[in-house]
Design a protein around this motif. Structure first.
Motif, PDB file in Angstrom:
ATOM      1  N   LEU A   1       0.783  -1.185   0.121  1.00 19.42           N
ATOM      2  CA  LEU A   1      -0.036   0.012   0.108  1.00 19.42           C
ATOM      3  C   LEU A   1       0.908   1.346  -0.039  1.00 19.42           C
ATOM      4  CD1 LEU A   1      -2.878  -0.985   2.567  1.00 19.42           C
ATOM      5  CD2 LEU A   1      -3.221  -0.920  -0.023  1.00 19.42           C
ATOM      6  N   THR A   2       1.913   1.244   0.855  1.00 24.36           N
ATOM      7  CA  THR A   2       2.853   2.579   0.848  1.00 24.36           C
ATOM      8  C   THR A   2       3.479   2.733  -0.413  1.00 24.36           C
ATOM      9  OG1 THR A   2       3.217   1.885   3.113  1.00 24.36           O
ATOM     10  CG2 THR A   2       4.882   3.475   2.123  1.00 24.36           C
TER      11      THR A   2
ATOM     12  N   SER B   1       0.901   4.046  -2.952  1.00 29.40           N
ATOM     13  CA  SER B   1       0.850   5.279  -2.811  1.00 29.40           C
ATOM     14  C   SER B   1       1.889   6.263  -3.346  1.00 29.40           C
ATOM     15  CB  SER B   1       0.684   5.516  -1.247  1.00 29.40           C
ATOM     16  OG  SER B   1       0.506   6.893  -1.099  1.00 29.40           O
ATOM     17  N   ILE B   2       3.009   5.642  -3.040  1.00 31.59           N
ATOM     18  CA  ILE B   2       4.254   6.466  -3.426  1.00 31.59           C
ATOM     19  C   ILE B   2       4.031   6.456  -5.312  1.00 31.59           C
ATOM     20  CG2 ILE B   2       6.691   6.615  -3.906  1.00 31.59           C
ATOM     21  CD1 ILE B   2       6.787   5.619  -0.977  1.00 31.59           C
TER      22      ILE B   2
ATOM     23  N   ARG C   1       1.500   6.209  -6.972  1.00 26.64           N
ATOM     24  CA  ARG C   1       0.549   7.135  -7.557  1.00 26.64           C
ATOM     25  C   ARG C   1       0.675   8.522  -7.594  1.00 26.64           C
ATOM     26  NH1 ARG C   1      -3.435   9.964  -4.864  1.00 26.64           N
ATOM     27  NH2 ARG C   1      -2.650   9.079  -3.021  1.00 26.64           N
ATOM     28  N   GLU C   2       1.524   8.839  -6.382  1.00 24.92           N
ATOM     29  CA  GLU C   2       1.932  10.285  -6.334  1.00 24.92           C
ATOM     30  C   GLU C   2       2.897  10.710  -7.366  1.00 24.92           C
ATOM     31  OE1 GLU C   2       3.147  10.905  -2.220  1.00 24.92           O
ATOM     32  OE2 GLU C   2       1.130  10.696  -1.388  1.00 24.92           O
TER      33      GLU C   2
END
Length: 456
Positions: A27-28, A31-32, A34-35
């Motif tokens: 998940l981390t 998220s990275i 996606r950003e």
């Protein structure tokens, strides 16, 4: 598809911890990723708008005949220009396409930017543009992917492996004291020397005790277990001492009664009294023998030629006129407690001769254990009584014990000796009739050229 839940505590905790850590890690990472993709699109949009405006300004100032020569100079890694109008393809109303069209329109004017369409390969974005003289210009753009590279994927896999190793090691450290506690509890039956024969590899054991190290909760559990084990051992020792004391003290009055019975004039009454005293004497001797089994675990280990030991016992029975046979062979000396094993085998053979009229002893190895079976041709034991006869002073209500004057301690003594040897004694009825006693011992052998003394 049915997923099997691990049956061990180690497997369940390790699976849950690794799944949770891996999910949080992914998940981390997502998220990275996606950003990074959003940042890349934002930077690409701003850069693309200015670069397209520069390219259009250059082409506007060039003569129409020279524009095609400049197109390779204006091309970039993921987009290029053509002087042909966009094909009649389906419009592309994706968020990225509309964002790029809006950024370019903000630089060169909305009147010179047409609606974006999809390329023939469905992966290319075509954006129709118009030069100052009205000539067509099409931007052919292939959006860059935001997926990870091969090196990043390998790094992610390495991180998951590190997580798996850390989870395994951490759970192992947490569960190992419980495994040692369970191993000590399994080995804490009477007469079982856990430090020598059981070979419990989970941690150092002293007798039946476990060390009181580790976290506070584990140390408390270890102390409680050691205290409980000490109380149990004291109670067992008191029981055996009481049995030995009573059996020993009864010998004197039995002897006096035998002497007085010899003086009875009535021959019939005298014979009955002597028979009863003989039965009492046998019971006392069996009680003493049962009490001595507690000391079997203290006997030192020796290497013994099991073939010679069993063959000698069978030959002794044959010399006494009994039907006894021996078959099988062990190719290496067995490391065990010799006297305890001798008493155990003698007990089983005598039991087979007494209640079955014959004894057939077989020796073989199986699944890393030495298996010695003693078979007889007696009436056998009811299936419901096969485990109860191993309890002290329990006698089967059949001719196998009562008519022959059994005391109910013979098989109990054999059971205690088997546990002192780290083995297992089980009884089974034979399909063709008779009883089969199976003794399984740990296969701890010494090489034939060993210099240690071999007990014969």
């Amino acid at each position: 598809m049915n997923l099997r839940w691990p049956r061990t505590l180690f497997g369940r905790i390790a699976l849950l911890m690794f799944a949770a850590l891996a999910l949080a890690h992914l998940l981390t990472f997502g998220s990275i990723l996606r950003e990074r993709g959003e940042l890349t699109r934002s930077m690409m949009t701003a850069y693309l708008g200015r670069d397209v405006a520069t390219a259009v300004a250059v082409l506007d100032r060039l003569p129409a005949a020279e524009r095609s020569d400049w197109l390779p100079r204006l091309a970039r890694q993921n987009y290029h220009y053509t002087l042909q109008p966009a094909g009649a393809a389906a419009p592309d109303d994706s968020a990225l396409a509309l964002l790029l069209a809006s950024a370019i329109a903000g630089e060169i004017g909305a009147a010179r930017v047409g609606p974006p369409v999809r390329g023939p390969d469905q992966a290319t974005l075509q954006l129709p543009l118009r030069l100052a003289d009205g000539g067509p210009l099409t931007l052919q753009l292939r959006p860059s992917t935001t997926w990870v590279s091969t090196g990043t994927a390998l790094l992610l896999g390495l991180q998951l492996l590190v997580l798996a190793a850390a989870t395994w090691w951490g759970v192992r450290l947490a569960v190992r004291p419980l495994s040692r506690l369970a191993a000590a509890a399994d080995a804490s039956h009477a007469g079982h020397d856990t430090g020598t024969l059981a070979h419990i590899s989970a941690g150092p054991l002293t007798g039946h005790r476990i060390d009181e190290l580790g976290p506070q909760e584990v140390a408390r559990a270890a102390r409680a277990f050691n205290a409980m084990q000490q109380r149990i051992e004291q109670q067992l020792a008191e029981r055996l001492h009481l049995l030995a004391a009573i059996s020993h003290d009864l010998q004197t009055p039995i002897t006096r009664l035998r002497l007085r019975a010899e003086q009875v004039n009535d021959a019939g009454l005298r014979d009955k009294l002597l028979a009863d005293l003989q039965a009492m004497q046998a019971l006392v001797e069996e009680g003493l023998a049962y009490a001595r089994t507690a000391q079997a675990a203290q006997e030192p280990l020796q290497a013994v030629d099991l073939n010679a030991l069993v063959d000698g016992l069978v030959c002794d029975a044959s010399d006494a006129g009994h039907d006894a046979q021996f078959s099988g062979r062990l190719d290496a000396p067995l490391i065990t407690r010799v006297q305890a094993l001798r008493r155990l085998l003698t007990n089983l053979i005598d039991n087979a001769l007494k209640f079955g009229g014959a004894a057939q002893v077989r020796l073989h190895t199986e699944a890393g254990r030495v298996r010695i079976t003693v078979l007889d041709r007696g009436p056998g034991i009811p299936e419901a009584e096969l485990t109860r006869v191993l309890v002290p002073f329990y006698r089967v209500d059949s001719s196998r014990n009562r008519d022959n004057g059994g005391t109910g301690l013979g098989l109990a003594i054999a059971q205690q000796l088997a546990m002192a040897l780290g083995g297992e004694l089980t009884l089974h009825n034979r399909p063709e009739g008779g009883l089969e006693a199976r003794l399984a011992l740990p296969l701890a052998t010494a090489p034939m050229r060993a210099r240690s003394p071999i007990a014969q």
